[in-house]
Every structure is written in C-alpha cells, then in structure tokens.
Design a protein around this motif. Structure first.
Motif, PDB file in Angstrom:
ATOM      1  N   ASN A  89       2.352  -3.413   3.654  1.00 44.21           N
ATOM      2  CA  ASN A  89       1.071  -3.969   3.208  1.00 44.21           C
ATOM      3  C   ASN A  89       0.286  -4.406   4.447  1.00 44.21           C
ATOM      4  O   ASN A  89       0.689  -4.120   5.581  1.00 44.21           O
ATOM      5  CB  ASN A  89       1.261  -5.111   2.207  1.00 44.21           C
ATOM      6  CG  ASN A  89       1.812  -6.375   2.838  1.00 44.21           C
ATOM      7  OD1 ASN A  89       2.182  -6.399   4.028  1.00 44.21           O
ATOM      8  ND2 ASN A  89       1.883  -7.439   2.065  1.00 44.21           N
TER       9      ASN A  89
ATOM     10  N   THR B 260       0.805  -1.224   0.000  1.00 41.68           N
ATOM     11  CA  THR B 260       0.000   0.000   0.000  1.00 41.68           C
ATOM     12  C   THR B 260       0.832   1.266   0.000  1.00 41.68           C
ATOM     13  O   THR B 260       0.335   2.333  -0.382  1.00 41.68           O
ATOM     14  CB  THR B 260      -0.919   0.008   1.225  1.00 41.68           C
ATOM     15  OG1 THR B 260      -0.124  -0.132   2.418  1.00 41.68           O
ATOM     16  CG2 THR B 260      -1.917  -1.139   1.162  1.00 41.68           C
ATOM     17  N   SER B 261       2.090   1.215   0.428  1.00 43.78           N
ATOM     18  CA  SER B 261       2.913   2.425   0.468  1.00 43.78           C
ATOM     19  C   SER B 261       4.381   2.081   0.257  1.00 43.78           C
ATOM     20  O   SER B 261       4.847   1.009   0.643  1.00 43.78           O
ATOM     21  CB  SER B 261       2.747   3.152   1.806  1.00 43.78           C
ATOM     22  OG  SER B 261       3.283   2.368   2.864  1.00 43.78           O
TER      23      SER B 261
END
Length: 527
Positions: A321, A280-281
């Motif tokens: 994640n 996610t990042s």
C-alpha cells in the motif's frame, strides 16, 4: 456590655443575623443601601440593553444627583451619564458616548434608568448607579453586564502514522465565544487531552482542545467525540469523529488445514490484508521458485487444482500500500492419501460384528456349561465310571407300614436295616441287577414294591432342575458326614466302585458283619 450580650446569643440567632446581613449586602452592596438595581444583565452584540435603577424610599433623604459609572473588567471607572435636577442630563466622554441615554424623558431622580444601544462585546463590565444624598452621602447599586457570544464549534481528526510516540490525533475548537467554552472528549482510545484559550480583539475567546496518543493500527477507525458546553447553548454539542491512523498492510493467510494429501482437489489459500491506505496489490510467490503447474491464482486466492508432490513447498503472499510492503508465508506439507471413508466404514462394521458374534458365542457357552454342571452333579464318584449306585434302605418306612422280614430275605429285622440294592447305569445297554431296579420303578421292600409308595430316585433328585446350588452343597456335605458316622441308625451313603466286574466285586466287598450276627451292606441307604 452589649458586646457580651451579642456573644451570648444562641447559635440560631447568630446564623439568622448573618443571613440577613448577607442578603442586604447582595442586594444593596453596602449597609443601609436603598438603591435598587439588577444584579446581572445578559445581552448579545447589537442588542439594546436597559439598566434599571431606583431609589424607592426617600423618607428623610434628600436626593441631589445621580451618576452612572462604567468599570470594564480590566480598567478604571468612568462616568457615562449624569443627572442633576437643575441641569440637563450630561453624557461625558466614554466608549459608550452616543449609545447611552436615560430611558425617561425628562429623567427622574427617583428612577434614573439608562439604555445602551448597539451593545458590543467590549461593553461587558460593571455599571454603577450612584446617588448623592443628604445627609446619608453617596449610595450605589451595581449591575454586571454579561455579553454573550455563541461560539462556532468544530472538530477534525488528524491523519497520523502508526508509531510509538504520542501525537495529536484529533482537534476540537470553540471559536469566538463569550464566555469561554468548555471542551471534553469521549473515546475508547487510550490518550490524553489538552486545552488552550486565546482571547480575540473583540473580547471573545477561542478555546482549542487536542487529543493525543501513541497511535496503533488497532486505533484506526475508532470513534472519538468532542463535547462542547457553552452558556449560549441549551445542551451540550457533540461532534463525532473517527481516528485515522495509517499503517503498512497486515497480512494473514487462511485456508491451510494441515491436511493436504496427494490427490486432494481444490485446496485453497486466501491472503487477507488490512491497511490504511487500502492495499493496492497482492502477489503470490513460491519459495522453491516457479509456481507449481496445478496452482491457479485469482487476486488474493491461490487454488491448487490437485495436490501432488510439487505443492510440497512454502507459499508467500506479498501485499503493498502507500505506506509500505508486508508479507506472510505458509509452509505446506503434503501427506499420503487419506484412507477411503467407505473402506473405513466396512472395517469398522466388521470389527463391531465380530465383537457381537464373540459376545453371543460366550453367552451360549456360559448357558451350556451351566446346564451341563446341573445335569452332572450328584453324589461324588470316581472319574471315568458311568456307574452311579443308589442303595436305599427302607427299614423305617417298612416298619411304619407293618412290613418285616428276615435278614436273609432282604426284609427289615430288628436292628438290621439292610434294604434292597438299587443300581442304575446311565451308559450300559443292559443293567444286570439294576435292570430290575431302574429309576422309574417304585421303592421295594424285600424285593416287593411298597404299597402306595412311589419314591423318586437319587438321580431324579440330583438331576432335577428344582435343586439349586445351595441345596446340592448341603447334600454333598451330608454325604461326607455320613461316610464317617459310627452309629447304627439309618445312614445314607454313596460308595465309589472300581472298574471291572462291577456288580460282583461290588457286592462281595459291600457286605459287613455286625456284632449281633447280622450282615449289612457298606453302601446301604438306611432310612
């Protein structure tokens, strides 16, 4: 006695007898059975089933009654239909009462077949057609009713976390089938399968198989298929799946080639990450603290616009994640500027040109040295003097031509082989005695040119390009041998001279008295 005869039958006869007996048993169930039935009948729930039975040969047999009996898989026999010629058909209490009846109306003892309507899975079992006969007694035939139920097949993958302990990663079910289904697995994953069966209230069977392994991140997304075989299916049913293994991000940094030098532009690092669920990042950091001013970051890309000393640090890529956080780092070492490729090309060209020039010069020197050696070779003389003396005696040649003379006149007399003196000085401006005898003059006898004789000089011979090294060596060896030759025959000799009054000293020292009273030259050439 008969028993012994039977024991002595050939093996082939014994085998035929066994096969015949086995076929009779399979067809009739007992020895001498004459009841004809079907061995197996298949049916699905809700259908009407016909169970055939007959007694085709009644010769010598009296049929008195027929009874149909039902024997469940796990249970005892019970009458379901009875036929007597003197009475109406009877259908005793049983699970099939109301659904069973004789097919013929009126029924016959010779062919008492029955039918069952609305069959159920619980109706599966053995159905016995039994005759009461006289005088043979009871005879029977057995039919196996097999109830089929097509199962409902399904399979699913089980989402698991990566770990070292085996867990169930896929499950396949064949539900409510009759008979039980068979399940197999096909996959490249390294695991094991287990299978369990569970009976249903309606006599069906549900089969469940589970596939287990110690999941790794590399197992995520691998193919796995459940294969189900069942009697109601024309072919094997295959249910494809993919394994689902969740794991924290796996990070790697690409792009660093260990050649980041000062002044380099657009140096790029790429942060690659895999994970389940999807990361996610992505975050870039510098271990030294603040990110250098020349760095630009776009998502997972770190770009250095121009490399300088501030880039000499360690960059960290951190990825997250739903499972966890992972990071990877790369240490950048900034180097000095690399050489200009154009200057390198010039230097390389200069080096190659110099080598070629040296090779050319060496070749020219070799050619000049070789030519100089050829021109300077001749008879051996002392170094430092340009004088080369060739003295040729023409005694033999003169005698052949019929020319002679006294010793004092320079002619050839008897054993005196004295000849003219030939002197050639390459460097002198005038020749003295040699002026009269240069190498362009013909050979003389007694001061006069020999008729028809134009003889090349020693210099012409030695300086000729036609004389190779081997011939020159032979000439030198012959000169050394003739220097010590004691005889009185023709001699070719070269004698070195000293500096100073070359001509006078040379002639004074050159003459030598002989035993016969003649005087000859030490350096004369006798031919």
């Amino acid at each position: 006695m008969a028993r012994n005869d039977a024991l002595n039958w050939p093996d082939g006869a014994k085998m035929i007898g066994v096969l015949v007996a086995a076929s009779i048993l399979l067809q009739h169930g007992t020895w001498g059975q004459q009841v004809k039935v079907e061995g197996e009948v298949l049916s699905y729930p809700g259908q009407t089933v016909n169970l055939r039975c007959s007694f085709p040969d009644v010769t010598g047999v009296q049929l008195t009654m027929v009874s149909w009996l039902y024997e469940p898989k796990d249970g005892t026999r019970q009458n379901i239909a009875v036929l007597h010629p003197n009475h109406d058909p009877s259908y005793p209490d049983s699970p099939l009462k109301g659904r069973v009846s004789f097919t013929q109306n009126p029924p016959s003892l010779s062919s008492p077949s029955i039918q069952i309507t609305g069959v159920q899975l619980t109706d599966e079992g053995k159905y016995i057609c039994e005759y009461a006969t006289y005088p043979g007694g009871n005879q029977q035939g057995i039919t196996q009713l097999v109830m089929l139920a097509k199962p409902q097949n399904s399979a699913t993958s089980v989402t698991v976390l990566a770990g070292a302990q085996p867990v169930v990663v896929a499950r396949c079910t064949s539900a409510n089938g009759r008979p039980p289904a068979t399940i197999k697995w096909v996959t490249t994953a390294d695991g094991n399968a287990t299978m369990v069966s569970r009976a249903g209230s309606d006599n069906t069977v549900t089969v469940t198989s589970e596939y287990s392994l110690a999941p790794k991140s590399s197992d995520n997304g691998k193919d796995i298929s459940c294969l189900v075989d069942h009697r109601t299916q024309a072919k094997t049913e295959s249910i494809p799946l993919k394994l689902a293994v969740q794991y924290a991000p796996e990070v790697r940094i690409e792009g660093y080639d260990n050649n980041w030098y000062i002044g380099r532009t657009n140096a790029v690092l790429i942060c690659q990450a895999n994970g389940n669920p999807i990361p996610t990042s992505v975050t870039w950091k510098a271990v030294a603290g603040e990110m250098p001013d020349t760095v630009q970051i776009t998502q997972n890309e770190l770009r250095v616009l121009k490399v300088d000393e501030s880039v000499n640090t360690t960059f960290v890529c951190e990825v997250k994640n739903g499972i966890g956080t992972s990071k990877e780092l790369v240490a950048v070492f900034v180097r000095e500027p690399s050489p200009d490729p154009s200057n390198a090309g010039v230097v390389a060209g200069a080096v190659i040109g110099s080598l070629l020039a040296l090779l050319l010069v060496a070749a020219l020197v070799a050619v000049l040295v070789t030519r100089s050696r050829r021109q300077q070779q001749g008879y051996r003389a002392n170094g430092g003097s340009d004088m080369k003396t060739r003295i040729f005696g023409a005694g033999k040649k003169a005698s052949k031509n019929g020319t002679g003379g006294g010793a004092g006149s320079g002619g050839i007399a008897g054993g005196n082989n004295n000849g003219p003196i030939y002197v050639y000085n390459e460097s002198a401006s005038h020749q003295g005695l040699g002026e009269k005898n240069n190498h362009h003059q013909p050979l003389t006898v007694g001061g006069r040119p020999e008729v028809g004789a134009v003889t090349p000089t020693a210099q012409d011979i030695l300086l000729s390009s036609e004389l190779d090294e081997a011939e020159r060596r032979k000439f030198d060896e012959m000169d050394e041998r003739y220097d010590h030759f004691p005889g009185g025959s023709s001699i070719l000799q070269l004698r070195p001279h000293d500096q100073g009054d070359m001509i006078g000293d040379y002639l004074d020292d050159d003459m030598e008295s002989q035993r016969d009273g003649s005087v000859i030259s030490r350096t004369a050439v006798y031919v």
